[in-house]
Design a protein around this motif. Structure first.
Motif, PDB file in Angstrom:
ATOM      1  N   TYR A  99      14.890 -30.394 -17.034  1.00 40.56           N
ATOM      2  CA  TYR A  99      14.221 -29.316 -17.663  1.00 40.56           C
ATOM      3  C   TYR A  99      15.086 -27.892 -16.830  1.00 40.56           C
ATOM      4  O   TYR A  99      15.331 -26.828 -17.631  1.00 40.56           O
ATOM      5  N   PHE A 100      15.255 -27.794 -15.661  1.00 38.86           N
ATOM      6  CA  PHE A 100      16.419 -26.891 -15.062  1.00 38.86           C
ATOM      7  C   PHE A 100      17.364 -26.924 -15.566  1.00 38.86           C
ATOM      8  O   PHE A 100      18.087 -25.845 -15.859  1.00 38.86           O
ATOM      9  N   PHE A 101      18.297 -28.100 -15.933  1.00 39.70           N
ATOM     10  CA  PHE A 101      19.255 -28.180 -16.480  1.00 39.70           C
ATOM     11  C   PHE A 101      19.515 -27.598 -18.081  1.00 39.70           C
ATOM     12  O   PHE A 101      20.342 -26.917 -18.160  1.00 39.70           O
ATOM     13  N   PHE A 102      18.577 -27.803 -19.010  1.00 34.86           N
ATOM     14  CA  PHE A 102      18.513 -27.389 -20.078  1.00 34.86           C
ATOM     15  C   PHE A 102      18.186 -26.079 -20.106  1.00 34.86           C
ATOM     16  O   PHE A 102      18.641 -25.250 -20.867  1.00 34.86           O
ATOM     17  N   TYR A 103      16.983 -25.595 -19.311  1.00 33.82           N
ATOM     18  CA  TYR A 103      16.632 -24.239 -19.432  1.00 33.82           C
ATOM     19  C   TYR A 103      17.559 -23.275 -18.868  1.00 33.82           C
ATOM     20  O   TYR A 103      17.907 -22.117 -19.457  1.00 33.82           O
ATOM     21  N   ASN A 104      18.486 -23.638 -17.867  1.00 39.14           N
ATOM     22  CA  ASN A 104      19.325 -22.438 -17.423  1.00 39.14           C
ATOM     23  C   ASN A 104      20.334 -22.425 -18.341  1.00 39.14           C
ATOM     24  O   ASN A 104      21.110 -21.421 -18.537  1.00 39.14           O
ATOM     25  N   ALA A 130      13.615 -25.981 -23.638  1.00 44.17           N
ATOM     26  CA  ALA A 130      13.958 -27.068 -22.538  1.00 44.17           C
ATOM     27  C   ALA A 130      12.835 -28.049 -22.404  1.00 44.17           C
ATOM     28  O   ALA A 130      13.191 -29.200 -22.161  1.00 44.17           O
ATOM     29  N   GLY A 131      11.529 -27.593 -22.305  1.00 43.40           N
ATOM     30  CA  GLY A 131      10.682 -28.672 -22.304  1.00 43.40           C
ATOM     31  C   GLY A 131      10.552 -29.633 -23.232  1.00 43.40           C
ATOM     32  O   GLY A 131      10.269 -30.825 -23.083  1.00 43.40           O
ATOM     33  N   ALA A 132      10.661 -29.382 -24.575  1.00 44.94           N
ATOM     34  CA  ALA A 132      10.929 -30.316 -25.737  1.00 44.94           C
ATOM     35  C   ALA A 132      11.889 -31.378 -25.533  1.00 44.94           C
ATOM     36  O   ALA A 132      11.705 -32.667 -25.897  1.00 44.94           O
ATOM     37  N   MET A 133      13.262 -30.733 -25.110  1.00 46.06           N
ATOM     38  CA  MET A 133      14.220 -31.866 -25.250  1.00 46.06           C
ATOM     39  C   MET A 133      14.090 -32.458 -23.870  1.00 46.06           C
ATOM     40  O   MET A 133      14.383 -33.817 -24.100  1.00 46.06           O
ATOM     41  N   THR A 134      13.394 -32.146 -22.795  1.00 44.30           N
ATOM     42  CA  THR A 134      12.976 -32.976 -21.676  1.00 44.30           C
ATOM     43  C   THR A 134      12.156 -34.109 -22.037  1.00 44.30           C
ATOM     44  O   THR A 134      12.239 -35.386 -21.575  1.00 44.30           O
ATOM     45  N   LEU A 135      10.985 -33.785 -22.958  1.00 45.30           N
ATOM     46  CA  LEU A 135       9.956 -34.703 -23.086  1.00 45.30           C
ATOM     47  C   LEU A 135      10.520 -35.674 -23.997  1.00 45.30           C
ATOM     48  O   LEU A 135      10.027 -37.016 -23.964  1.00 45.30           O
ATOM     49  N   CYS A 136      11.405 -35.609 -24.785  1.00 48.82           N
ATOM     50  CA  CYS A 136      12.155 -36.560 -25.602  1.00 48.82           C
ATOM     51  C   CYS A 136      12.663 -37.661 -25.142  1.00 48.82           C
ATOM     52  O   CYS A 136      12.528 -38.809 -25.285  1.00 48.82           O
ATOM     53  N   ILE A 137      13.158 -37.486 -23.790  1.00 44.91           N
ATOM     54  CA  ILE A 137      13.826 -38.320 -23.069  1.00 44.91           C
ATOM     55  C   ILE A 137      12.691 -39.031 -21.963  1.00 44.91           C
ATOM     56  O   ILE A 137      12.906 -40.196 -21.705  1.00 44.91           O
ATOM     57  N   TYR A 183       5.687 -43.461 -27.123  1.00 43.40           N
ATOM     58  CA  TYR A 183       5.515 -42.120 -27.263  1.00 43.40           C
ATOM     59  C   TYR A 183       4.299 -41.856 -27.593  1.00 43.40           C
ATOM     60  O   TYR A 183       4.041 -40.696 -28.003  1.00 43.40           O
ATOM     61  N   LYS A 184       3.269 -42.582 -26.894  1.00 41.09           N
ATOM     62  CA  LYS A 184       1.755 -42.075 -27.052  1.00 41.09           C
ATOM     63  C   LYS A 184       1.489 -40.705 -26.277  1.00 41.09           C
ATOM     64  O   LYS A 184       2.252 -40.801 -25.131  1.00 41.09           O
ATOM     65  N   GLY A 185       1.056 -39.978 -26.666  1.00 33.14           N
ATOM     66  CA  GLY A 185       0.607 -38.660 -26.015  1.00 33.14           C
ATOM     67  C   GLY A 185       1.886 -37.646 -26.074  1.00 33.14           C
ATOM     68  O   GLY A 185       1.843 -36.500 -25.569  1.00 33.14           O
ATOM     69  N   PHE A 186       2.707 -38.065 -27.050  1.00 34.91           N
ATOM     70  CA  PHE A 186       4.223 -37.255 -27.257  1.00 34.91           C
ATOM     71  C   PHE A 186       3.347 -35.720 -28.039  1.00 34.91           C
ATOM     72  O   PHE A 186       4.179 -34.856 -27.532  1.00 34.91           O
TER      73      PHE A 186
END
Length: 316
Positions: A99-104, A130-137, A183-186
């Motif tokens: 999150y910090f990685f993508f966000y910054n 950043a949150g969406a990218m993180t959640l995919c992983i 990916y339940k709850g995605f």
């Protein structure tokens, strides 16, 4: 020729984005996420147990936070209080780090060449991306965490619901439920990116306004107490605004009740439990996430500044 021109433009765009990527943000984020979740995991367990308390007979009944903790302690000791800790620590460490990685990287990319600072909505969008990218992983890790936390003694005869650890959980979910199970709850998780977006927007703006208020440079480093105050306020604001999605996600990921989707969870929860059903577990959640957020951000900021100073010293 056109293809070559497009290819050159594409590679130029990617090189511009990657120029803003810093491993320091990843390392600092992972450090903060791991430490905070190790310290406060038992309260996360309580939150999950309360979030899914829908009257199902096999679930233990708890009178409150303290009763839940003491009951788990009496039955399973310290090991019981740390049920599901491995995917939680992996998930939290990886999530915060990414999150910090993508966000910054996104934020830095958007501010390149600009004299003025980002608007509140730009902080919001950057954090949501950043949150969406993180959640995919990381979504499979959160499913595994929920499943491990919701194992009960009364269902020892259901081998597909008995998990021995993180890897065993992921393998069994994939075996019995496929990729869809991981990916339940995605979907509610994607909505949950609004939680992180609101939190980061509030955190950035509070830091900025506070530094301006006391006549410091906007990017000046805060003290530990100041970071704690800013992080706590931003977290409480985000939790109050978005908590119901966590209940919906936990119920979708639960192995004991089958829901057809997000709408089915919302309809059945509303019909049986009313508005209060969407806020089950919010008290232990606030008690856990507020100090967890403070620990995460304090560790993150201090590790980040330490690594950046170390880098500067090597260069000079």
């Amino acid at each position: 020729m056109t293809g070559q021109g497009q290819s050159a433009t594409g590679s130029s765009a990617w090189s511009t984005i990657f120029r803003h990527v810093r491993y320091e943000n990843l390392v600092a984020g992972v450090s903060g996420g791991v430490l905070s979740n190790l310290a406060l995991h038992p309260l996360d367990l309580v939150k999950i147990r309360f979030a899914v308390s829908d009257g199902l007979e096999l679930r233990p009944k708890y009178k409150g936070i303290f009763h839940c903790l003491t009951t788990i302690w009496k039955l399973d000791g310290l090991r019981g209080l740390y049920q599901g800790v491995t995917p939680n620590v992996w998930g939290a460490g990886l999530s915060w780090g990414l999150y910090f990685f993508f966000y910054n990287a996104i934020k830095s990319y958007k501010t390149e060449g600009k004299a003025e600072r980002l608007e509140a909505t730009e902080y919001l969008v950057s954090a949501a991306e950043a949150g969406a990218m993180t959640l995919c992983i990381t979504n499979p890790l959160w499913v595994a965490k929920t499943r491990l936390m919701l194992q009960y003694e009364s269902e020892a005869n259901a081998p597909q619901r008995q998990y021995k650890g993180l890897f065993d959980t992921l393998v069994k979910i994939h075996k019995y439920e496929g990729v869809r199970g991981l990916y339940k709850g995605f979907v509610p998780g994607l909505f949950g990116t609004s939680h992180g977006a609101l939190q980061f927007m509030a955190y950035e703006l509070l830091k900025l306004k506070y530094n301006q208020h006391i006549n410091r440079l906007p990017e000046a480093q805060l003290s530990t107490v100041e970071y704690i105050s800013v992080a706590a306020l931003s977290k409480i604001f985000a939790v109050a605004a978005t908590y119901p999605y966590q209940v919906v996600r936990a119920r979708l990921q639960d192995q004991h009740v089958f829901y057809k989707g997000v709408l089915d969870v919302i309809t059945r929860t509303w019909r049986k439990e009313g508005i209060g059903g969407f806020y089950k577990g919010i008290a232990p959640n606030l008690i856990r996430v507020t100090p967890a957020c403070c620990i995460t951000f304090v560790v993150y900021e201090n590790v980040l500044h330490f690594l950046l100073d170390l880098k500067e010293n090597k260069v000079s």
